[in-house]
Design a protein around this motif. Structure first.
Motif, mmCIF file in Angstrom:
data_model
loop_
_atom_site.group_PDB
_atom_site.id
_atom_site.type_symbol
_atom_site.label_atom_id
_atom_site.label_comp_id
_atom_site.label_asym_id
_atom_site.label_seq_id
_atom_site.Cartn_x
_atom_site.Cartn_y
_atom_site.Cartn_z
ATOM 1 N N ALA A 8 89.441 6.932 10.187
ATOM 2 C CA ALA A 8 90.293 8.116 10.056
ATOM 3 C C ALA A 8 89.490 9.318 9.565
ATOM 4 N N ALA A 9 88.642 9.105 8.551
ATOM 5 C CA ALA A 9 87.816 10.198 8.045
ATOM 6 C C ALA A 9 86.804 10.643 9.100
ATOM 7 N N ALA A 10 86.246 9.684 9.830
ATOM 8 C CA ALA A 10 85.283 10.040 10.881
ATOM 9 C C ALA A 10 85.954 10.857 11.986
ATOM 10 N N LEU A 11 87.170 10.487 12.354
ATOM 11 C CA LEU A 11 87.895 11.235 13.383
ATOM 12 C C LEU A 11 88.239 12.638 12.896
ATOM 13 N N GLU A 12 88.536 12.789 11.618
ATOM 14 C CA GLU A 12 88.823 14.115 11.069
ATOM 15 C C GLU A 12 87.584 15.005 11.125
ATOM 16 N N ARG A 13 86.434 14.453 10.718
ATOM 17 C CA ARG A 13 85.191 15.226 10.799
ATOM 18 C C ARG A 13 84.874 15.587 12.240
ATOM 19 N N ARG A 136 95.585 12.232 19.284
ATOM 20 C CA ARG A 136 94.923 12.355 20.583
ATOM 21 C C ARG A 136 93.566 11.670 20.630
ATOM 22 N N LEU A 137 92.718 11.885 19.617
ATOM 23 C CA LEU A 137 91.395 11.276 19.649
ATOM 24 C C LEU A 137 91.455 9.752 19.643
ATOM 25 N N PRO A 138 92.240 9.122 18.771
ATOM 26 C CA PRO A 138 92.327 7.654 18.847
ATOM 27 C C PRO A 138 92.877 7.160 20.172
ATOM 28 N N VAL A 139 93.839 7.878 20.760
ATOM 29 C CA VAL A 139 94.396 7.460 22.054
ATOM 30 C C VAL A 139 93.321 7.526 23.132
ATOM 31 N N LEU A 140 92.542 8.611 23.141
ATOM 32 C CA LEU A 140 91.461 8.730 24.123
ATOM 33 C C LEU A 140 90.420 7.639 23.917
ATOM 34 N N ALA A 141 90.115 7.334 22.657
ATOM 35 C CA ALA A 141 89.117 6.300 22.373
ATOM 36 C C ALA A 141 89.595 4.947 22.889
ATOM 37 N N ALA A 198 82.520 4.300 16.307
ATOM 38 C CA ALA A 198 81.405 4.686 17.175
ATOM 39 C C ALA A 198 81.781 5.868 18.053
ATOM 40 N N PHE A 199 83.011 5.878 18.541
ATOM 41 C CA PHE A 199 83.490 6.974 19.381
ATOM 42 C C PHE A 199 83.496 8.287 18.602
ATOM 43 N N ALA A 200 84.023 8.251 17.387
ATOM 44 C CA ALA A 200 84.092 9.468 16.573
ATOM 45 C C ALA A 200 82.695 9.978 16.233
ATOM 46 N N ARG A 201 81.818 9.074 15.815
ATOM 47 C CA ARG A 201 80.462 9.504 15.455
ATOM 48 C C ARG A 201 79.706 10.045 16.658
ATOM 49 N N SER A 202 79.939 9.441 17.828
ATOM 50 C CA SER A 202 79.249 9.910 19.028
ATOM 51 C C SER A 202 79.696 11.326 19.392
ATOM 52 N N LEU A 203 81.000 11.574 19.374
ATOM 53 C CA LEU A 203 81.485 12.917 19.686
ATOM 54 C C LEU A 203 80.997 13.933 18.664
ATOM 55 N N GLU A 204 80.961 13.541 17.400
ATOM 56 C CA GLU A 204 80.472 14.458 16.366
ATOM 57 C C GLU A 204 79.007 14.806 16.611
#
Length: 371
Positions: A8-13, A136-141, A198-204
């Motif tokens: 959750a924190a990674a997706l927020e960043r 949206r981001l978790p759904v796309l992931a 991994a998805f969140a960190r990659s997009l960041e």
């Protein structure tokens, strides 16, 4: 407190980083050049995940239709590996340009892979945007994870993800660098929580690299402007530099159309930009030349120049007659061009550069058909 391993924190960043990149590129005059640059870099990076190594400058030369320098190794296996890598990179680049192509299917060339690319990307886009509940981001992931788990074409979902982010309102601008590529690494986790992280960190990471690429392009733009030195207020050279900064590569014909000047005048301006160190010619040809800012100089190193037959270029002559070598006559200096009218720089001309995408797409499809 959330930890660095908290999805959750990674997706927020990630959402904040995407917002910064999107805001930086919103109505930015260098947006066309940025999109072209990150497509090349992303295509090469994704090809590396698929086991094919290709340099962005080499792929850029191929996209522009330039004759490539052969690999240094004379071994046939090395040349074959180079062609395979270029084909992989070009296919991925074609998928990304298909994702950005807004033309209808009836306007696409049925003799190339354009229709197949369009349908693959649209299928991946539908799979990504079909789920409508939840953040949206978790759904796309999760949707991307399902696509990969079904062993479907990975290049298509990588090309569709930036469109899905724009379609769902996560970004206002199409950002081709965002593909969640780290999730496609062989040792990437496939459990849901690990995949989300991994998805969140990659997009960041990709968004941060996108900001770095934009700053690099801006720096090259400022350096080219500085290389001009002081000019008259009526000079069109600053406008020519602005267009070269916003376009991947320009030739005299395109520059003349954008500036509303003569073809000869555009050629003189480009030659003057090369002389003062603001631009570089990348083809090595005597005609149909292409110019870019100094950041494109690496393309010249990947091109083989025109075909030479003896002392001639182009097609071989039917019969070659030896002629005595004589010193060339000194030609009179060309007359200075007429004083141009005062130019009001209108950045609306930069919108016309988007039309160059159609030309690049058609060229990519012809290359894909040839290979």
């Amino acid at each position: 407190m959330p930890t660095s391993a908290d999805p959750a924190a990674a997706l927020e960043r990630t959402a904040l980083t995407l917002g910064r990149l999107d805001a930086a590129l919103d109505h930015h005059p260098l947006l066309p050049a940025w999109q072209h640059a990150v497509r090349l870099e992303a295509a090469c990076a994704h090809a590396g995940f698929d086991g094919a190594h290709v340099e962005p400058q080499r792929l850029a030369a191929l996209v522009e239709g330039l004759r490539l320098r052969p690999p240094a190794s004379p071994a046939a296996v090395e040349r074959g590996a180079d062609l395979d890598a270029l084909h992989t990179g070009l296919t991925l680049y074609g998928l990304m340009t298909a994702a950005a192509d807004l033309r209808s299917e009836r306007d696409l060339d049925a003799g190339t892979d354009a229709l197949d690319h369009r349908r693959l990307v649209e299928e991946a886009l539908w799979a990504l945007t079909r789920p409508s509940s939840g953040a949206r981001l978790p759904v796309l992931a999760r949707a991307m994870r399902g696509w990969i788990a079904d062993d479907r074409p990975r290049g298509a979902v990588r090309a569709a993800l930036p469109v899905a982010l724009q379609t769902t309102g996560m970004t206002r601008t199409l950002l081709p660098i965002l593909a969640g590529a780290d999730t496609l690494h062989p040792d990437s986790p496939m459990d849901e929580e690990g995949w989300l992280l991994a998805f969140a960190r990659s997009l960041e990471r990709e968004a941060e690299e996108g900001v770095v690429t934009l700053r690099r392009l801006e720096q090259a733009w400022r350096a080219a402007r500085a290389a001009l030195g002081p000019r008259r207020s009526t000079s069109r050279l600053p406008a020519a530099v602005d267009l070269l900064a916003a376009a991947p590569l320009l030739g005299p014909v395109r520059l003349a159309a954008l500036l509303g000047c003569s073809l000869r005048g555009a050629g003189v301006m480009l030659a003057e930009l090369v002389d003062c160190g603001a631009a570089v010619e990348v083809t090595g040809r005597g005609s149909h030349r292409l110019y870019g800012l100094l950041g494109h100089a690496g393309i010249r190193g990947e091109t083989a120049g025109p075909r030479r037959y003896g002392h001639r270029r182009g097609r071989p002559p039917r019969s070659v007659v030896s002629e005595p070598v004589s010193a060339p006559e000194r030609l009179p200096a060309p007359a200075p061009p007429a004083r141009p009218e005062r130019l009001e720089i209108d950045y609306g001309a930069l919108d016309a550069l988007i039309a160059d995408t159609d030309r690049a797409i058609a060229r990519v499809r012809r290359r894909l058909t040839d290979h």
